[in-house]
Enzyme design. Structure first.
Site, PDB file in Angstrom:
ATOM      1  N   ASN A 175      15.135  -6.035  -3.255  1.00 58.61           N
ATOM      2  CA  ASN A 175      13.866  -6.341  -3.603  1.00 58.61           C
ATOM      3  C   ASN A 175      13.604  -7.766  -3.611  1.00 58.61           C
ATOM      4  O   ASN A 175      12.407  -8.392  -3.643  1.00 58.61           O
ATOM      5  CB  ASN A 175      13.655  -5.712  -4.812  1.00 58.61           C
ATOM      6  CG  ASN A 175      13.172  -4.298  -4.175  1.00 58.61           C
ATOM      7  OD1 ASN A 175      12.885  -3.685  -3.258  1.00 58.61           O
ATOM      8  ND2 ASN A 175      12.841  -3.075  -5.163  1.00 58.61           N
TER       9      ASN A 175
ATOM     10  N   ARG B 267      17.651   1.095 -11.698  1.00 61.53           N
ATOM     11  CA  ARG B 267      16.663   0.394 -11.283  1.00 61.53           C
ATOM     12  C   ARG B 267      17.282  -0.939 -10.716  1.00 61.53           C
ATOM     13  O   ARG B 267      17.053  -1.632  -9.779  1.00 61.53           O
ATOM     14  CB  ARG B 267      15.676  -0.118 -12.189  1.00 61.53           C
ATOM     15  CG  ARG B 267      14.799   1.014 -12.422  1.00 61.53           C
ATOM     16  CD  ARG B 267      13.661   0.681 -13.685  1.00 61.53           C
ATOM     17  NE  ARG B 267      12.726   1.970 -14.108  1.00 61.53           N
ATOM     18  CZ  ARG B 267      13.113   2.891 -15.283  1.00 61.53           C
ATOM     19  NH1 ARG B 267      14.279   2.600 -15.707  1.00 61.53           N
ATOM     20  NH2 ARG B 267      12.416   3.754 -15.342  1.00 61.53           N
TER      21      ARG B 267
ATOM     22  N   LEU C 257       5.270  -5.331 -10.430  1.00 59.83           N
ATOM     23  CA  LEU C 257       5.528  -3.931 -10.855  1.00 59.83           C
ATOM     24  C   LEU C 257       6.745  -3.794 -10.192  1.00 59.83           C
ATOM     25  O   LEU C 257       7.654  -2.805 -10.732  1.00 59.83           O
ATOM     26  CB  LEU C 257       4.472  -3.121 -10.144  1.00 59.83           C
ATOM     27  CG  LEU C 257       4.801  -1.580 -10.139  1.00 59.83           C
ATOM     28  CD1 LEU C 257       4.277  -0.896 -11.346  1.00 59.83           C
ATOM     29  CD2 LEU C 257       4.743  -0.687  -9.003  1.00 59.83           C
TER      30      LEU C 257
ATOM     31  N   ALA D 110       1.020  -1.138   0.076  1.00 65.24           N
ATOM     32  CA  ALA D 110      -0.111   0.066  -0.024  1.00 65.24           C
ATOM     33  C   ALA D 110       0.741   1.307  -0.042  1.00 65.24           C
ATOM     34  O   ALA D 110       0.776   2.099   0.753  1.00 65.24           O
ATOM     35  CB  ALA D 110      -0.938   0.038   1.145  1.00 65.24           C
TER      36      ALA D 110
ATOM     37  N   HIS E 294      13.097  -2.756 -18.838  1.00 71.65           N
ATOM     38  CA  HIS E 294      12.483  -1.518 -18.454  1.00 71.65           C
ATOM     39  C   HIS E 294      13.764  -0.885 -17.864  1.00 71.65           C
ATOM     40  O   HIS E 294      14.029  -1.103 -16.626  1.00 71.65           O
ATOM     41  CB  HIS E 294      11.499  -2.102 -17.401  1.00 71.65           C
ATOM     42  CG  HIS E 294      10.790  -0.581 -16.661  1.00 71.65           C
ATOM     43  ND1 HIS E 294      10.421   0.412 -17.179  1.00 71.65           N
ATOM     44  CD2 HIS E 294      10.648  -0.306 -15.455  1.00 71.65           C
ATOM     45  CE1 HIS E 294       9.884   1.238 -16.616  1.00 71.65           C
ATOM     46  NE2 HIS E 294      10.186   0.951 -15.150  1.00 71.65           N
TER      47      HIS E 294
ATOM     48  N   GLY F 216       0.640   1.443  -5.165  1.00 70.59           N
ATOM     49  CA  GLY F 216      -0.377   0.197  -4.572  1.00 70.59           C
ATOM     50  C   GLY F 216      -1.689   1.371  -4.212  1.00 70.59           C
ATOM     51  O   GLY F 216      -2.691   0.844  -4.653  1.00 70.59           O
TER      52      GLY F 216
HETATM   53  N1  LIG Z   1       7.459  -1.325 -13.227  1.00 65.78           N
HETATM   54  C1  LIG Z   1       7.570  -0.051 -13.298  1.00 65.78           C
HETATM   55  O1  LIG Z   1       7.107   0.679 -14.321  1.00 65.78           O
HETATM   56  C2  LIG Z   1       7.445   0.656 -11.935  1.00 65.78           C
HETATM   57  C3  LIG Z   1       6.794   2.012 -12.136  1.00 65.78           C
HETATM   58  C4  LIG Z   1       6.943   2.771 -10.620  1.00 65.78           C
HETATM   59  C5  LIG Z   1       7.370   1.859  -9.515  1.00 65.78           C
HETATM   60  N2  LIG Z   1       8.083   0.575  -9.610  1.00 65.78           N
HETATM   61  C6  LIG Z   1       8.360   0.105  -8.336  1.00 65.78           C
HETATM   62  O2  LIG Z   1       7.287  -0.520  -7.719  1.00 65.78           O
HETATM   63  C7  LIG Z   1       7.924  -0.443  -6.375  1.00 65.78           C
HETATM   64  C8  LIG Z   1       7.003   0.379  -5.526  1.00 65.78           C
HETATM   65  O3  LIG Z   1       7.027   1.545  -5.712  1.00 65.78           O
HETATM   66  P1  LIG Z   1       6.031   2.840  -4.735  1.00 65.78           P
HETATM   67  O4  LIG Z   1       6.617   4.015  -5.275  1.00 65.78           O
HETATM   68  O5  LIG Z   1       4.849   2.273  -4.524  1.00 65.78           O
HETATM   69  O6  LIG Z   1       7.007   2.481  -3.328  1.00 65.78           O
HETATM   70  P2  LIG Z   1       6.569   3.006  -1.934  1.00 65.78           P
HETATM   71  O7  LIG Z   1       7.710   3.282  -1.196  1.00 65.78           O
HETATM   72  O8  LIG Z   1       5.596   4.230  -2.085  1.00 65.78           O
HETATM   73  O9  LIG Z   1       5.918   1.705  -1.521  1.00 65.78           O
HETATM   74  C9  LIG Z   1       6.666   0.624  -1.179  1.00 65.78           C
HETATM   75  C10 LIG Z   1       5.691  -0.647  -0.591  1.00 65.78           C
HETATM   76  O10 LIG Z   1       6.524  -1.667  -0.414  1.00 65.78           O
HETATM   77  C11 LIG Z   1       6.369  -1.842   1.006  1.00 65.78           C
HETATM   78  N3  LIG Z   1       7.822  -2.588   1.348  1.00 65.78           N
HETATM   79  C12 LIG Z   1       8.840  -2.141   1.169  1.00 65.78           C
HETATM   80  N4  LIG Z   1       9.798  -3.020   1.741  1.00 65.78           N
HETATM   81  C13 LIG Z   1       9.204  -3.970   2.124  1.00 65.78           C
HETATM   82  C14 LIG Z   1       9.617  -5.238   2.951  1.00 65.78           C
HETATM   83  N5  LIG Z   1      10.896  -5.159   3.232  1.00 65.78           N
HETATM   84  N6  LIG Z   1       8.696  -5.950   2.940  1.00 65.78           N
HETATM   85  C15 LIG Z   1       7.186  -5.931   2.998  1.00 65.78           C
HETATM   86  N7  LIG Z   1       6.788  -4.634   2.198  1.00 65.78           N
HETATM   87  C16 LIG Z   1       7.790  -3.740   2.068  1.00 65.78           C
HETATM   88  C17 LIG Z   1       6.080  -0.889   1.504  1.00 65.78           C
HETATM   89  O11 LIG Z   1       5.223  -1.321   3.002  1.00 65.78           O
HETATM   90  C18 LIG Z   1       5.041  -0.246   0.659  1.00 65.78           C
HETATM   91  O12 LIG Z   1       3.939  -0.847   0.848  1.00 65.78           O
HETATM   92  C19 LIG Z   1       9.419  -0.048  -6.300  1.00 65.78           C
HETATM   93  O13 LIG Z   1      10.193  -1.218  -6.484  1.00 65.78           O
HETATM   94  C20 LIG Z   1       9.251   0.684  -7.574  1.00 65.78           C
HETATM   95  O14 LIG Z   1      10.567   0.894  -8.001  1.00 65.78           O
HETATM   96  C21 LIG Z   1       7.920   0.068 -10.747  1.00 65.78           C
END
Ligand SMILES: NC(=O)c1ccc[n+]([C@@H]2O[C@H](COP(=O)([O-])OP(=O)(O)OC[C@H]3O[C@@H](n4cnc5c(N)ncnc54)[C@H](O)[C@@H]3O)[C@@H](O)[C@H]2O)c1
Length: 305
Positions: A90, A83, A113, A5, A170, A9
């Site tokens: 991750n 990335r 994602l 979230a 990506h 999310g």
């Molecule tokens: N594929 C794409 O095009 C794309 C685009 C945007 C973001 N992303 C990736 O998506 C991911 C999330 O991005 P965001 O902006 O929502 O980040 P954010 O920091 O706002 O949210 C991260 C989420 O991951 C959870 N999280 C982090 N570490 C954790 C752990 N150790 N255990 C459990 N949960 C954990 C957090 O609780 C939170 O819900 C990132 O890896 C980002 O790089 C990918």
């Protein structure tokens, strides 16, 4: 079901709720965050006019019976990072979550994602053991949306008249296809000079970094969330839209055993078909170079499992 979230999310949950197309469960490691965001979105239902149910939890058992699981949990990059530098961190987030997904939602379609995207979706397939149709990554829709935005902005035309597609991994090796970009059927090469097209391609490649550079403490999340919703809608409604997604390649485009951005038909069964475009020699070479980079990341994942 949306796992994580965070910014992407929560925004995905909000857009889905506003579209009123499905019930939503938001899972987060901190229960209060998931519950609070879900309640906040739900309280907008009388104003936005939706009846979709939305709940928050930290309990993975709630994902039982989910048709579609979206995995957004993971650390985003900071300014100056690539990335790929997120891989080790991750893997440790995505691996245990995929074990839970396999346990509680063994029949779901899984959309990944988390970055580095092509490596994380590869990891998700390995850990869940799901068939290739049911594991897919989101990246190409976002990269293509950026490409289309910059073309429309340059030509001062409605973005709805602009089509365009970005393939490949990506990251820096992504492969925008100017030969396949059109303004209502007119090739952009007839409307925009080569120098400007090259600049649009460069800006598309750096689209994510441009936003981090501006915001400093956040990576992009509005357009990524909209991109996820496009995938979810096509699957939920069995629309069979052709969308660029990270799909498992089994010889298509001459590439085997990794996930990479290619056009696919997305329907109720997941990735129902990989569409093979005719590429020029240069485009094929760029796809091969991108595949080499993605394969190197997949090897790093293998070593960590
Ligand atoms: N594929 C794409 O095009 C794309 C685009 C945007 C973001 N992303 C990736 O998506 C991911 C999330 O991005 P965001 O902006 O929502 O980040 P954010 O920091 O706002 O949210 C991260 C989420 O991951 C959870 N999280 C982090 N570490 C954790 C752990 N150790 N255990 C459990 N949960 C954990 C957090 O609780 C939170 O819900 C990132 O890896 C980002 O790089 C990918």
């Amino acid at each position: 079901m949306i796992i994580g979230a965070g910014r992407v999310g929560a925004t995905t949950a909000q857009i889905l709720a506003y579209r009123d197309i499905c019930d939503i469960v938001l899972v987060n490691r901190t229960e209060g965050t998931a519950k609070g965001i879900a309640l906040d979105i739900k309280e907008s239902s009388p104003l936005e006019g939706f009846d979709s149910d939305i709940m928050g939890t930290s309990d993975f058992r709630e994902i039982r019976g989910s048709d579609i699981v979206v995995l957004t949990a993971g650390v985003p990059r900071k300014e100056g990072m690539s990335r790929d530098e997120l891989l080790n961190t991750n893997v440790n987030v995505v691996k245990p979550m995929c074990q839970q997904i396999k346990r509680y939602a063994p029949d779901c379609k899984l959309i990944v994602l988390t970055n580095p995207l092509d490596a994380m979706v590869y990891l998700a397939k390995k850990v869940t053991g799901f068939p290739k149709e049911r594991v897919v990554g989101m990246a190409g829709i976002l990269d293509s949306a950026r490409f289309r935005t910059f073309i429309a902005e340059t030509l001062k035309v409605s973005v709805t008249s602009v089509s365009g597609i970005v393939l490949g991994g990506h990251g820096d090796s992504m492969v925008p296809l100017p030969n396949n970009a059109f303004v209502n059927g007119i090739p952009i090469k007839e409307l925009i000079g080569k120098g400007t097209i090259d600049k649009i391609i460069e800006r598309t490649r750096n689209g994510g970094a441009e936003i981090i550079g501006l915001e400093k403490d956040s990576s992009a999340f509005y357009a990524p969330a909209s991109s996820l919703v496009a995938m979810i809608e096509s699957m939920l409604n069995d629309r069979k839209e052709v969308l660029p997604c990270a799909a498992y390649l089994d010889g298509e485009y001459g590439i085997k055993g990794i996930f990479m951005g290619v056009p696919v038909v997305l329907g109720s069964k997941g990735v129902e078909k990989v569409v093979e475009l005719k590429l020029t020699r240069d485009e094929s070479a760029a796809m091969k170079a991108s595949a080499d980079k993605v394969r190197a990341l997949a090897k790093q994942v293998d070593a960590l499992l």
